[in-house]
Design an enzyme around this catalytic site. Sequence first.
Site, PDB file in Angstrom:
ATOM      1  N   CYS A  69     -59.137  12.131  37.884  1.00 40.43           N
ATOM      2  CA  CYS A  69     -57.957  12.970  37.632  1.00 40.43           C
ATOM      3  C   CYS A  69     -57.534  12.859  36.170  1.00 40.43           C
ATOM      4  O   CYS A  69     -57.095  11.800  35.728  1.00 40.43           O
ATOM      5  CB  CYS A  69     -56.854  12.533  38.603  1.00 40.43           C
ATOM      6  SG  CYS A  69     -55.178  12.910  38.102  1.00 40.43           S
ATOM      7  N   CYS A  72     -53.949  11.910  35.391  1.00 36.06           N
ATOM      8  CA  CYS A  72     -53.717  10.485  35.728  1.00 36.06           C
ATOM      9  C   CYS A  72     -54.136   9.598  34.572  1.00 36.06           C
ATOM     10  O   CYS A  72     -53.423   8.663  34.198  1.00 36.06           O
ATOM     11  CB  CYS A  72     -54.523  10.083  36.961  1.00 36.06           C
ATOM     12  SG  CYS A  72     -54.099  10.971  38.450  1.00 36.06           S
TER      13      CYS A  72
END
Length: 144
Positions: A69, A72
């Site tokens: 991600c 993230c």
Amino acid sequence: MSESKHVVCPHCAGVNRVPVDRLGAGGKCGRCKQPLFEGRPLEVGGQAFQAQLTRSDLPLLVDFWAPWCGPCRMMAPAFAQAAAQLEPRVRLLKVNTEAEQSLGARFNIRSIPTMALFAGGRELDRVSGAMDARGIVAWVTQHL
Ligand SMILES: [Zn+2]
């Protein structure tokens, strides 16, 4: 007698009783002798997470993330900065939802990054999407 809190060691999950006015004093775990706080987030699996959730008196801020991600990974340095500011009032944890799928499912994490704040074993609030360090600290502070 000064008030004390149960602090769960990030290394061995031993439970330590620490006077509130000594929380920031660089105390070490009575069991494994490693520091109770290091000013950085702690990557946890299911067992360590459960110990922090149920046996610690400190609020927990949990970053649910995954290696694939992008947002993230972008938020990771901000989360680390926030740890330096929020510890020892708050314990910051990271849960890799790819490695710990049961935790992601248990907390019904639908998008990442999601940050969730826990106190007394209960979730107080959660927020999805990347934030900067200032935003993270402000979001946590408004709940405590
Ligand atoms: Zn320990």
